[in-house]
Design a protein around this motif. Structure first.
Motif, PDB file in Angstrom:
ATOM      1  N   TYR A   1      11.012  45.935  48.559  1.00 46.64           N
ATOM      2  CA  TYR A   1      12.326  45.495  47.811  1.00 46.64           C
ATOM      3  C   TYR A   1      12.352  43.950  47.901  1.00 46.64           C
TER       4      TYR A   1
ATOM      5  N   ARG B   1      15.914  47.422  34.327  1.00 52.21           N
ATOM      6  CA  ARG B   1      16.474  46.435  34.594  1.00 52.21           C
ATOM      7  C   ARG B   1      18.379  46.391  34.894  1.00 52.21           C
TER       8      ARG B   1
ATOM      9  N   MET C   1      20.655  42.562  39.369  1.00 51.80           N
ATOM     10  CA  MET C   1      21.435  43.529  40.362  1.00 51.80           C
ATOM     11  C   MET C   1      20.303  44.406  40.973  1.00 51.80           C
ATOM     12  N   HIS C   2      19.343  44.786  39.974  1.00 50.86           N
ATOM     13  CA  HIS C   2      18.216  45.704  40.343  1.00 50.86           C
ATOM     14  C   HIS C   2      17.404  45.691  39.143  1.00 50.86           C
TER      15      HIS C   2
ATOM     16  N   GLU D   1      10.312  46.696  43.798  1.00 50.82           N
ATOM     17  CA  GLU D   1      11.649  46.606  43.210  1.00 50.82           C
ATOM     18  C   GLU D   1      12.131  45.002  43.664  1.00 50.82           C
TER      19      GLU D   1
ATOM     20  N   GLY E   1      16.000  42.178  43.465  1.00 49.47           N
ATOM     21  CA  GLY E   1      17.247  41.993  42.898  1.00 49.47           C
ATOM     22  C   GLY E   1      17.177  40.246  43.269  1.00 49.47           C
TER      23      GLY E   1
END
Lengths: 205, 330
Positions: free
Chosen positions: B90, B114, B123-124, B135, B137
């Motif tokens: 992440y 998205r 945001m993510h 992943e 952000g």
């Protein structure tokens, strides 16, 4: 119960095992089960028991992950149940009918993913005809038989196989959960694989 | 070297197989090993018993109650979100949108999701690369950027290396054949500070079910201490540990579930880069408690998330943060 190893056994198998032409006594039984379930859908459970491993083995060999295999398998049995009255016995076994539903479901799933997330690397096989070759059918039958044999292992061996291969746990963790040493777990894993291999070889299902 | 017991040889083959790696060639292989390997390979697809039972009762409920086609809510689900493996990096990044474009241009990444923030930042997001997932952000004041080092396995390291440079990355070194792993291996740094080892593995095949395309690579100080920590905290399993005569970890591959990460002792310009890792596990609550017992510190106790996971957070003694999650279904 035969325990002899006959090298020619594979060649003696009808192509695709029970998936091709109907006719044997086993298939007469199956036909009775199908007709019973067509009249009373509550009897679908017997057909499910008979074919779950076969359908799952086919799908698992064609999708990427376990979660997808489960989704598609669930889909296939729901569709089969919904369309059961439409199944007609015309020389094609019920297993072959289920696998045709499964093949379509796998392609549908792949198309859905490709539509949602188009990728330049999507292989062309996504839309290819899912026709099954005899060698593939034999492989599916073998996988399904292996899955059923796992259910017949001695309890400790069965637990180790499930925790190792399905839950993907480490030897140490399995040892902790089952209250045995790591060496004992490795032994159980070995005994299970040896037993499964011997049973697959002997054709004892 | 004395011949190792068959149970050990088989287990090493199984360990490697669980993550589609090729097992170390046996010095004195037992002939019994070869015949067991195909059995073990098929067992990777063994269905879950709980799924078999849940689907049957689902079908029975439908026939007895004439229910609608929708599957019942109690249907038990596999613990991993579809498309994910056990380990996903992440990445918090300054310039999330540009980073997604880079992943597409350099590595044929496919944007899967998205979730924009009100100010237009990300945001993510989830980007599939090969058979793996990244992943990400957008970083902010509260959560600054955390660049990572990743191992990216591809069919053609040279072609991917060239594309990455064309997409704006800088070379650390071009692909060579003299890497100790035997793989063809090059390295780049992207514009966002992430480092990528781009490698073509020798002796096994990357592919839809093969070797994971994306593996986090952690350079650690006192890397040898990370192995027992990961074993006790996350039930990890060390697949191959190579140490120097002084005891430094030159390279180790660590399996969690169906994926791996790699570690080594920090050296030269390859220093620790604490990062975020997302792991899917069968039981978040149990693993969260287990990780704390092993010496991790809590970041967030387990809760059910609106996106359908039960998730918790911990930090390891090396400064990396771990999101522990179990997929609960939609």
């Amino acid at each position: 119960m035969k325990a002899t190893q006959r090298p020619g056994r594979k060649a003696a198998l009808p192509e695709g095992g029970p998936l091709q032409k109907a006719g044997s006594a086993e298939q007469a039984d199956e036909r009775a089960l199908v007709e019973a379930a067509q009249t009373d859908p509550a009897k679908f459970g017997a057909l499910y028991e008979m074919h779950f491993e076969r359908v799952y083995a086919f799908i698992a060999s064609r999708v990427r992950d376990r979660a997808t295999a489960e989704d598609v398998t669930s889909d296939v049995f729901h569709k089969a149940l919904a369309n059961l009255t439409r199944f007609e016995w015309r020389g094609v076994s019920f297993a072959a009918w289920l696998l045709r539903i499964a093949a379509n479901a796998v392609v549908d799933q792949a198309k859905r993913v490709a539509r949602e997330f188009p990728s330049p690397e999507d292989p062309a096989e996504l839309v290819a005809d899912p026709g099954l070759r005899p060698s593939e059918l034999r492989a599916i039958e073998n996988h399904a038989r292996l899955f059923r044999l796992v259910g017949q292992l001695p309890e400790a061996q069965r637990q180790v196989v499930h925790q190792r291969f399905v839950d993907q746990r480490s030897i140490r963790e399995i040892a902790g959960r089952l209250g045995k040493t790591e060496g004992a777990i490795k032994q159980l894993q070995l005994r299970a694989l040896e037993r499964l291999r011997a049973q697959m070889e002997s054709g004892h299902a | 070297m004395p011949k190792r017991p068959l149970s050990e040889q088989v287990d090493e083959a199984v360990q490697a197989m669980l993550v589609s790696l090729r097992p170390r060639p046996e010095r004195d292989p037992s002939p019994s090993l070869a015949v067991l390997v195909p059995i073990a390979q098929v067992l990777r697809d063994l269905p879950r018993e709980s799924f078999r039972i849940a689907l049957k009762s689902d079908l029975q409920r439908r026939t007895s109650m004439n229910e609608a086609v929708a599957p019942s809510p109690e249907r038990s689900l596999h613990y991993m979100r579809p498309g994910f493996t056990s380990i996903t990096p992440y990445i918090l990044v300054a310039g999330g949108t540009r980073f997604v474009e880079f992943l597409k241009a350099a590595f044929n990444g496919v944007e899967r999701l998205r979730v924009p923030a009100p100010d237009g930042t990300i945001m993510h997001a989830e980007v599939a690369v090969g058979n793996g997932m990244i992943e990400l952000g957008d970083a902010n004041d509260q959560y600054p950027a955390t660049p990572v080092t990743l191992h990216h396995y591809v069919d053609d390291a040279d072609a991917t290396y060239t594309r990455a440079l064309q997409a704006g990355a800088t070379s650390i070194y071009p692909p060579t054949d003299d890497h100790p792993s035997g793989d063809r291996w090059g390295a780049i740094q992207d514009q966002f500070g992430n480092r990528w080892y781009i490698a073509t593995p020798k002796g096994w095949t990357p592919g839809p079910k093969g070797l994971r395309s994306i593996q986090p690579y952690l350079h650690l100080r006192d890397a040898h201490k990370m192995i027992p920590f990961l074993e006790s905290a996350f039930s990890a399993e060390a697949l191959g540990v190579h140490k120097s005569p002084e005891g430094h970890v030159l390279h180790a591959t660590i399996r969690i579930g169906n994926a791996t990460l790699e570690i080594d002792e920090a050296h030269g310009e390859f220093q620790p880069m604490p990062c975020y890792l997302h792991i899917y596990v069968p039981d978040t609550d149990a693993l969260y408690a287990q990780a704390l017992r092993a010496g991790a510190t809590s970041v967030e106790a387990p809760t059910n998330k609106p996106y359908g996971d039960r998730a918790a957070g911990v930090k390891d003694p090396f400064g990396n943060s771990w999101f522990i999650a179990t997929y609960l279904g939609k």
